[in-house]
Design an enzyme around this catalytic site. Structure first.
Site, PDB file in Angstrom:
ATOM      1  N   LEU A 231       7.294  35.457  12.344  1.00  0.00           N
ATOM      2  CA  LEU A 231       6.954  33.739  12.052  1.00  0.00           C
ATOM      3  C   LEU A 231       6.951  33.199  13.219  1.00  0.00           C
ATOM      4  O   LEU A 231       7.661  33.103  14.306  1.00  0.00           O
ATOM      5  CB  LEU A 231       7.950  33.895  10.994  1.00  0.00           C
ATOM      6  N   ASP A 232       5.266  32.111  13.256  1.00  0.00           N
ATOM      7  CA  ASP A 232       5.359  31.337  14.165  1.00  0.00           C
ATOM      8  C   ASP A 232       5.468  32.399  16.061  1.00  0.00           C
ATOM      9  O   ASP A 232       5.930  31.392  16.667  1.00  0.00           O
ATOM     10  CB  ASP A 232       6.217  30.530  14.453  1.00  0.00           C
TER      11      ASP A 232
END
Lengths: 290, 290, 290, 290
Positions: A231-232
């Site tokens: 994520l990210d």
């Protein structure tokens, strides 16, 4: 350039070896293709050569596209080349995923409507019904696919069906607010772009503007990146930034960030669909564009 | 404003209570002080009111400064006020700590030499001899205090002696490359500014440009902040940023970053010495300036 | 890339015709030159093709530079090509003209001293004695050539003598504050860069910051451009800009502008000496650089 | 601040004289109004003092607004004060004028729809029918008032009628593409904002992006300004700017400029309606905002 002339983009990467460029330019020359814009980059770390060539056919009749493809393709193998040849005018098919925030969607739809983004939008998908009216105003099919912890797999399957059905080239998470499964990330590798509302890697995860407020930063930004299962953490395409000061409450940071987000995302989409953007491990190459 | 007229700055903070502003303005009025620039900020989170008032005395003779101080001071206590009154023309005494990189030092010395920073520089201290010649060119005492793991306490003691001896108002770490001890950080609380070569909190610690390269960010920056015992965690004063792309090797990022660093640091020093900058827990308030 | 390997730059322009690129790349290929960075631009208005190719020789022994020159040069004529081949490591010889303001000179000398600009500075020329000490500190010959309305021709002749004597590749007017004669402009065509302290074409002529103050603009900037006989009308290379507000008096605009000026000028010099910058009528082409 | 508490803005200007600030703050104090945000500016050139005070009533019951007005107003006359007191939550009524380009209108309507601009929009007026559908989507009355050289006076009269009828506080020319008559400019003095698609004073009049292209500038921008009878000469409120290069054709400059235009205009509207913006002869004062 004569505005009526067809233009093409040959882009890709190869091993960093003498001869690949001679091959590219030679094939174009033999097919009477005039290359007017070339950008290349050689990554020493991974020994890959990245190229993007825009050209137009200036001979009589039509470009012998198949001949060009086969001549180039046959010899490109020796250079471990990955490449793509396309008519510049062909729009990419882009599926947009949203939740309730409309600023990024509004921005993309407006750019699309005035011809500033060479894309088609066969579907907008959301876990909420809120933006249906907006989609309809632009005559774009809107799929409301609610999601709960239990129904996540089915919902993702439904999303994937739509992506498949419309034969999407690109998926854009325009403040979608849902984390895609690892499997979905894998399937969309290199063709899904997310906008994160912070200057990564500064503030990952939820509520980055609140994090920024707590930290008292004097600049806030946004990051458009390819989706990856971490994520990210996906390869960054574009980043935007704006100065802020002590008077910015979290709400004001959120408001300020909207413009940064939509500009960074629109730029990333444009760079991607114009084949200016290349994945390079956990990084990207982005050749100059407008 | 008549350029010959003396100007003053009354700055500080108090409890967020009705009456403190009336007190400030009333005292100035009674002392025939014309306040021409006022900025205030009220922090709801901590219920503190921050103020900065620039004024000039427009009565006959001299300002009765002591009277102003005592009248204001006596009543300000009720508002839990912390405040400072100063003649704007009085320069702060700034001690600069450096290692071998000269770009920030050059920048500060040049600004100082042309009157762009209202400071005195009674001492430059370094753990290396390299920048002695530069200091001498500007006629500033240079103290070469080498440091090793073993001699760190003694070296810091020597630094502290100099800071004490010259009665420094501010200590600037202009790419000093050494971590100050917790004790030293405590002693310099609120009056030591460091420049970190990344957009904090993005890349803490050593070699931030190499970290940025590995991460493939499209913006790099610098952060000037007050020194605190938690490394690279002190309250942020200014941040600067510049766009980069895939062609920036770590060396090129370092080169690009030099300008961002020196501009962010110079701005932070200017804001601090003009009393535009206030500590507020782990954050700062920075009122508008030039 | 192996840091010890020699790199070269082949740059120039030609008619916009099929074949020139094949010629360039073909010649490099035959001489075992690996082109790792290519940028091109095709100007439809004037039908010229601009190119810049960075390459390194990867064969045995030394590059047969003369062979490359003659093979390329002979056939390049048919494309009306103007071109330059150079060893990237060879520094340009840059003569700097200044008056009394030192910020741009300081900046260039500092960059030069740390290896951030690949140039030699055989001479600094000024109509004032003020910056002699600075030049000496950097061990650069300083020529004080005072100027009056009467002595202008002789002074310019003396400047020209120095430029000739040191065989200057480039002349930089680092806030020189004197207008060069038409004849001098002609002789320096395409190899003299000036920094003007406004965002041209906004405020030409003298005291642009005062003009900007009167007009109440919210941004001020600086423009580095090639010198032409029409004052402040030469082809623009780089422009920088900074936000300002109503509190900026002319003096504060001047102070703010110093950083913008020095950064814009340094960038323009770097782009020029790295052969990234091309004259194109009254405009320039500037290929991406750092 | 308690989000339910009413907030007010007292803003205006007066002669630069001792006592006016004491008057303002004293009146607020007596009426139990806590001023949490103050900005002032003193213009030495014209000897006017500008102020903006945001405050909330913290006493029991309701603020005695009339008492505050009369106490302040009576004594403010002696300082030649022009002032305005308003409840912060009251939206300004804004009439928008457009032609065919929709990007600025889209932007304003979107911000309005999400509560990012505290305004009402009682009317959108256009000389073309194109944007009617957009206005309707947002449920805003759309007046199509075609214009020819002959009907210009009547068309302007019709516009003026609408402005009067809806009691507009502000008129925004969101790429209206028509020049208002001197009389209309006079009637709208200080309450009409235009967006010009260049960095004024650089490129006045028609087709500024084409002018910028011809000039080869490396930055293009937009300017939001109060309308005055001298075309593109009105007091500047905000300016935005973006880097461009030699690859930007006029069409691409137009496309690039859209974002700069809409951001500069939206900021100007926000500053105006929040009473942060003051006319000061042919210039403006704009106090800090978000």
């Amino acid at each position: 350039m004569n505005a009526n002339e067809k233009t093409y983009i040959l882009s890709g990467s190869s091993a960093s070896k003498l001869g690949v460029l001679d091959l590219i330019i030679g094939c174009l020359y033999k097919h009477e293709c005039y290359a007017y814009e070339i950008h290349t980059f050689d990554d020493d770390d991974v020994e890959r050569f990245f190229f993007r060539v825009e050209f137009r056919y200036i001979g009589a009749g039509e470009l012998a596209e198949e001949s060009l493809r086969s001549q180039f393709g046959d010899r490109a193998e020796a250079f471990d080349a990955v490449w793509d040849l396309r008519d510049s005018s062909t729009p990419d098919k882009v599926v947009i995923l949203v939740s309730k925030y409309d600023h990024c969607l509004q921005d993309i739809l407006h750019r699309h409507s005035i011809g500033a983004l060479n894309i088609e939008i066969p579907a907008i998908i959301s876990n909420h019904p809120d933006l249906k009216r907006l989609a309809e105003w632009y005559n774009i099919p809107y799929y409301h696919l609610p999601i709960t912890a239990e129904t996540k797999p089915q919902q993702e399957a439904a999303i994937w069906d739509i992506i498949q059905k419309v034969d999407a080239d690109l998926v854009v998470l325009a403040r979608y607010m849902q984390v895609l499964s690892d499997d979905m990330c894998k399937k969309l590798h290199g063709r899904a772009i997310n906008i994160h509302h912070s200057l990564l890697p500064g503030f990952k995860g939820a509520k980055p503007y609140h994090q920024a407020y707590e930290k008292g930063v004097k600049l806030v930004g946004a990051t458009a990146h390819y989706v990856s299962k971490d994520l990210d953490e996906g390869p960054i395409i574009t980043q935007g930034v704006e100065p802020v000061d002590h008077t910015y409450t979290p709400d004001r940071l959120v408001a300020k960030g909207r413009d940064t987000e939509r500009l960074a995302l629109a730029k990333a989409i444009k760079m991607h669909v114009e084949r200016r953007c290349f994945l390079n491990g956990n990084k990207t190459i982005v050749f100059p564009g407008h």
